[in-house]
Scaffold this motif. Structure first.
Motif, PDB file in Angstrom:
ATOM      1  N   TYR A 120      77.542   3.605 114.604  1.00  0.00           N
ATOM      2  CA  TYR A 120      78.431   3.063 113.593  1.00  0.00           C
ATOM      3  C   TYR A 120      79.865   3.441 113.950  1.00  0.00           C
ATOM      4  N   PRO A 121      80.851   2.693 113.471  1.00  0.00           N
ATOM      5  CA  PRO A 121      82.246   2.992 113.800  1.00  0.00           C
ATOM      6  C   PRO A 121      82.601   4.447 113.488  1.00  0.00           C
ATOM      7  N   ASN A 122      83.249   5.088 114.438  1.00  0.00           N
ATOM      8  CA  ASN A 122      83.717   6.465 114.283  1.00  0.00           C
ATOM      9  C   ASN A 122      82.583   7.456 114.017  1.00  0.00           C
ATOM     10  N   ARG A 123      81.390   7.089 114.439  1.00  0.00           N
ATOM     11  CA  ARG A 123      80.245   7.995 114.291  1.00  0.00           C
ATOM     12  C   ARG A 123      79.557   8.155 115.636  1.00  0.00           C
ATOM     13  N   GLY A 124      78.830   9.249 115.777  1.00  0.00           N
ATOM     14  CA  GLY A 124      78.057   9.449 117.003  1.00  0.00           C
ATOM     15  C   GLY A 124      76.832   8.563 117.032  1.00  0.00           C
ATOM     16  N   LEU A 125      76.233   8.426 118.204  1.00  0.00           N
ATOM     17  CA  LEU A 125      74.997   7.655 118.326  1.00  0.00           C
ATOM     18  C   LEU A 125      73.891   8.331 117.528  1.00  0.00           C
ATOM     19  N   GLN A 126      73.125   7.509 116.832  1.00  0.00           N
ATOM     20  CA  GLN A 126      72.011   8.019 116.029  1.00  0.00           C
ATOM     21  C   GLN A 126      70.700   7.442 116.551  1.00  0.00           C
ATOM     22  N   PHE A 127      69.703   8.286 116.657  1.00  0.00           N
ATOM     23  CA  PHE A 127      68.379   7.886 117.118  1.00  0.00           C
ATOM     24  C   PHE A 127      67.717   6.966 116.094  1.00  0.00           C
ATOM     25  N   LEU A 128      67.115   5.869 116.585  1.00  0.00           N
ATOM     26  CA  LEU A 128      66.379   4.953 115.728  1.00  0.00           C
ATOM     27  C   LEU A 128      64.866   5.070 115.923  1.00  0.00           C
ATOM     28  N   LEU A 129      64.434   4.966 117.182  1.00  0.00           N
ATOM     29  CA  LEU A 129      63.007   5.011 117.467  1.00  0.00           C
ATOM     30  C   LEU A 129      62.793   5.204 118.966  1.00  0.00           C
ATOM     31  N   LYS A 130      61.534   5.498 119.305  1.00  0.00           N
ATOM     32  CA  LYS A 130      61.194   5.698 120.716  1.00  0.00           C
ATOM     33  C   LYS A 130      59.768   5.258 120.988  1.00  0.00           C
ATOM     34  N   TYR A 131      59.528   4.908 122.238  1.00  0.00           N
ATOM     35  CA  TYR A 131      58.180   4.642 122.716  1.00  0.00           C
ATOM     36  C   TYR A 131      57.872   5.661 123.798  1.00  0.00           C
ATOM     37  N   ILE A 132      56.756   6.363 123.606  1.00  0.00           N
ATOM     38  CA  ILE A 132      56.314   7.327 124.615  1.00  0.00           C
ATOM     39  C   ILE A 132      55.006   6.836 125.229  1.00  0.00           C
ATOM     40  N   THR A 133      54.044   6.585 124.405  1.00  0.00           N
ATOM     41  CA  THR A 133      52.749   6.091 124.856  1.00  0.00           C
ATOM     42  C   THR A 133      52.010   5.529 123.653  1.00  0.00           C
ATOM     43  N   GLY A 134      50.904   4.841 123.898  1.00  0.00           N
ATOM     44  CA  GLY A 134      50.086   4.387 122.783  1.00  0.00           C
ATOM     45  C   GLY A 134      50.429   2.985 122.327  1.00  0.00           C
ATOM     46  N   ASP A 135      50.391   2.770 121.034  1.00  0.00           N
ATOM     47  CA  ASP A 135      50.609   1.460 120.434  1.00  0.00           C
ATOM     48  C   ASP A 135      51.939   0.871 120.896  1.00  0.00           C
ATOM     49  N   ASN A 136      51.892  -0.386 121.312  1.00  0.00           N
ATOM     50  CA  ASN A 136      53.107  -1.006 121.848  1.00  0.00           C
ATOM     51  C   ASN A 136      54.168  -1.261 120.788  1.00  0.00           C
ATOM     52  N   LEU A 137      53.775  -1.306 119.530  1.00  0.00           N
ATOM     53  CA  LEU A 137      54.724  -1.526 118.450  1.00  0.00           C
ATOM     54  C   LEU A 137      55.033  -0.188 117.799  1.00  0.00           C
ATOM     55  N   VAL A 138      56.287   0.201 117.868  1.00  0.00           N
ATOM     56  CA  VAL A 138      56.696   1.473 117.272  1.00  0.00           C
ATOM     57  C   VAL A 138      57.632   1.201 116.114  1.00  0.00           C
ATOM     58  N   LYS A 139      57.517   2.026 115.097  1.00  0.00           N
ATOM     59  CA  LYS A 139      58.353   1.885 113.910  1.00  0.00           C
ATOM     60  C   LYS A 139      59.320   3.060 113.845  1.00  0.00           C
ATOM     61  N   GLY A 140      60.532   2.766 113.351  1.00  0.00           N
ATOM     62  CA  GLY A 140      61.545   3.803 113.307  1.00  0.00           C
ATOM     63  C   GLY A 140      62.284   3.825 111.996  1.00  0.00           C
ATOM     64  N   SER A 141      63.506   4.316 112.066  1.00  0.00           N
ATOM     65  CA  SER A 141      64.333   4.498 110.878  1.00  0.00           C
ATOM     66  C   SER A 141      64.842   3.156 110.359  1.00  0.00           C
ATOM     67  N   TYR A 142      65.139   3.126 109.069  1.00  0.00           N
ATOM     68  CA  TYR A 142      65.819   2.006 108.394  1.00  0.00           C
ATOM     69  C   TYR A 142      65.059   0.688 108.525  1.00  0.00           C
ATOM     70  N   GLY A 143      63.748   0.749 108.684  1.00  0.00           N
ATOM     71  CA  GLY A 143      62.948  -0.457 108.755  1.00  0.00           C
ATOM     72  C   GLY A 143      62.916  -1.137 110.105  1.00  0.00           C
ATOM     73  N   PHE A 144      63.520  -0.519 111.118  1.00  0.00           N
ATOM     74  CA  PHE A 144      63.511  -1.097 112.460  1.00  0.00           C
ATOM     75  C   PHE A 144      62.187  -0.807 113.162  1.00  0.00           C
TER      76      PHE A 144
END
Lengths: 115, 113
Positions: free
Chosen positions: B39-63
């Motif tokens: 976001y403007p004037n903010r640092g990068l924030q983590f949303l989600l990650k894929y490591i292994t397993g199910d190909n569909l991963v769910k993260g923050s804020y409904g993403f």
């Protein structure tokens, strides 16, 4: 809790000068990364610390760049004989341990301008 | 050489519509995949990650994001966009050897009210 902090938020210097940029990671995070982000680009890896040692400094562009983390917490990125091309936002990130799948927590960055 | 591509510099979507932000990568082995938001004037924030397993991963804020190994893609998605989702999104990849993260050039998402 407190996140990653970086100081100063902005630094303006003249070509040829020396600068130091500071990063305070999240308490207890052993892994620390420095990145450089130029306008319109993604973060570019510079150096990675695990504890006090630089585990990977392969991203440092040349020997004018150096970073330290003497006590395994605060880190300082040092740039000698600055050049106009060094102007960028310098980002610091930390993560809980060396697991390569851990997400990183980023600071707000230091915007460096070399005149 | 390792690389991450975000082919769209800018994505515009109407509020309430689904959104997709694309990411493809060229990295050896089986990498770990991440999405960050700035976001403007903010640092990068983590949303989600894929490591292994199910190909569909769910993260923050409904993403959510879908890993496609054959297409070497990791597209970010959300079923219904909010104006507050407007930000800069970065895809990042870490090979399972070494310490470097490789970031894409970012995609600016604008959600139109």
């Amino acid at each position: 809790g407190a996140g990653v902090s970086q100081t100063p938020s902005n630094k303006v210097t003249e070509k040829g000068k020396y600068v130091e940029l500071r990063c305070d990671p999240i308490s207890g995070h052993t892994a620390l990364y420095w990145y450089r982000q130029s306008l319109g680009q993604g973060p570019e890896f510079l150096i990675y610390f695990q504890g006090t040692g630089a585990a990977d400094d392969s991203g440092l562009p040349n020997d004018r760049f150096f970073a330290v983390r003497p006590e395994g917490s605060v880190s300082t990125l040092k740039i000698q004989r600055t050049e106009r091309g060094d102007s960028a936002v310098y980002l610091c990130a930390s993560s809980p341990n060396e697991g390569s799948y851990n997400e990183q927590f980023f600071g707000p960055g230091t915007r460096l301008t070399v005149l | 050489a390792q690389s991450v591509a975000q082919p769209e510099d800018q994505v515009n979507v109407a509020e309430g519509n689904p959104l997709t932000v694309k990411c493809t990568y060229s990295v050896s082995g089986n990498p770990y995949l991440f999405w960050y938001v700035q976001y403007p004037n903010r640092g990068l924030q983590f949303l989600l990650k894929y490591i292994t397993g199910d190909n569909l991963v769910k993260g923050s804020y409904g993403f959510e994001a879908e890993f496609n190994k054959s297409q070497t893609s990791f597209h970010l998605k959300k079923p219904s966009a909010l104006v507050s989702d407007s930000a800069l999104y970065f895809c990042a990849v870490r090979p399972n050897t070494g310490n470097q993260f490789y970031f894409g050039t970012g995609t600016s998402l604008t959600v139109i009210p």
